[in-house]
Design a protein around this motif. Structure first.
Motif, PDB file in Angstrom:
ATOM      1  N   ARG A  32       8.601   3.646  -4.108  1.00 14.43           N
ATOM      2  CA  ARG A  32       8.821   2.854  -5.323  1.00 14.43           C
ATOM      3  C   ARG A  32      10.283   2.937  -5.764  1.00 14.43           C
ATOM      4  N   TYR A  82       6.969  -3.326  -8.836  1.00 15.58           N
ATOM      5  CA  TYR A  82       6.349  -2.690  -7.669  1.00 15.58           C
ATOM      6  C   TYR A  82       4.886  -2.475  -8.011  1.00 15.58           C
ATOM      7  N   ALA A 134       0.826  -1.210   0.000  1.00 16.18           N
ATOM      8  CA  ALA A 134       0.000   0.000   0.000  1.00 16.18           C
ATOM      9  C   ALA A 134       0.857   1.255   0.000  1.00 16.18           C
ATOM     10  N   ARG A 135       2.158   1.124   0.180  1.00 15.51           N
ATOM     11  CA  ARG A 135       3.058   2.278   0.160  1.00 15.51           C
ATOM     12  C   ARG A 135       3.200   2.782  -1.271  1.00 15.51           C
ATOM     13  N   ASP A 136       2.409   3.819  -1.632  1.00 11.50           N
ATOM     14  CA  ASP A 136       2.319   4.227  -3.029  1.00 11.50           C
ATOM     15  C   ASP A 136       3.107   5.488  -3.375  1.00 11.50           C
ATOM     16  N   ILE A 157       0.917  -1.585  -6.492  1.00  7.35           N
ATOM     17  CA  ILE A 157       0.269  -0.907  -5.375  1.00  7.35           C
ATOM     18  C   ILE A 157      -1.055  -1.591  -5.024  1.00  7.35           C
ATOM     19  N   LYS A 158      -1.314  -1.751  -3.712  1.00  5.12           N
ATOM     20  CA  LYS A 158      -2.613  -2.196  -3.225  1.00  5.12           C
ATOM     21  C   LYS A 158      -3.556  -0.994  -3.163  1.00  5.12           C
TER      22      LYS A 158
END
Length: 223
Positions: A86, A97, A79-81, A99-100
């Motif tokens: 990245r 990489y 979730a680290r967007d 993203i959630k």
């Protein structure tokens, strides 16, 4: 293909494990950084799907350890967007990489892409009994007779030949040949298999494409 999923959120880990297993992959799950590192030391994996925020070792620390040990492809799923996260992941040696929240179809596409980047060459020629496929020339014969296939029929047969002797679920076939989530109300796989059998099996002996009830299909020469 043997995949390690490193994910501490149980619902997400179970979802990934189930979906990847149904797509034909062998999956192990590490619920924290230390458990994942133990699995990495004990087993050989073809791909690691890695979260950043983990108990024990976090994803950054685990990736540093992994890169000191091997160049196995690593896909961050987190979730680290933010852009800096990245960049950090890629600079530490991650191969991709994502993203959630994420689309499972996109995840599968990225898994396939990372697999193709690996050292394993795709097979160029297959033979089972008297069925032969020349992938580069896109030529299929049985008992020396040329068989004309559509692009999807060719892709389906290539998948069966590449996984000879393995029972492939309808979910896995749909994701590999049609790149789609499997809809239980859709009979596209059954129709395609029936048409392929009509061309490569019906007029020949032995039969090579078999139905395993409740499981899927398998291509193999049986006595």
């Amino acid at each position: 293909m043997h995949i390690l999923v490193v994910e501490d959120e149980h619902k997400t880990a179970d979802y990934l494990s189930k979906g990847l297993s149904e797509s034909g992959y062998r999956v192990e799950v590490g619920r924290d950084g230390y458990e994942a590192w133990y699995l990495i030391e004990e087993c050989e994996f073809d791909l690691i799907i890695l979260d950043v925020m983990l108990p024990g070792l976090d994803g950054w620390q685990l990736l540093k350890r992994i890169r000191r040990r091997s160049q196995v492809p690593v896909l961050f799923l987190t979730a680290r967007d933010a852009v800096e996260y990245r960049v950090k992941g890629l600079e530490l040696g991650a191969d991709d990489y994502l993203i959630k929240p994420f689309s499972f179809v996109e995840l599968l596409a990225r898994v396939r892409t990372l697999r193709r980047r690996g050292p394993v060459r795709e097979a160029e020629y297959f033979r089972v009994a008297d069925l032969e496929m020349d992938v580069l020339r896109r030529r299929v014969t049985r008992q020396g007779e040329r068989i004309g296939l559509t692009n999807k029929e060719f892709a389906l047969l290539e998948l069966f030949l590449d996984r000879e002797g393995e029972v492939l679920s309808r979910t896995y076939i749909a994701s590999r040949v049609w790149q789609m989530n499997f809809d239980s109300d859709t009979n596209v796989v059954e129709v395609a298999v029936r048409r392929l059998r009509a061309k490569v099996d019906d007029a020949y002996t032995p039969k090579l494409i078999h139905t395993e009830r409740g499981m899927g299909y398998v291509l193999e020469a049986r006595a």
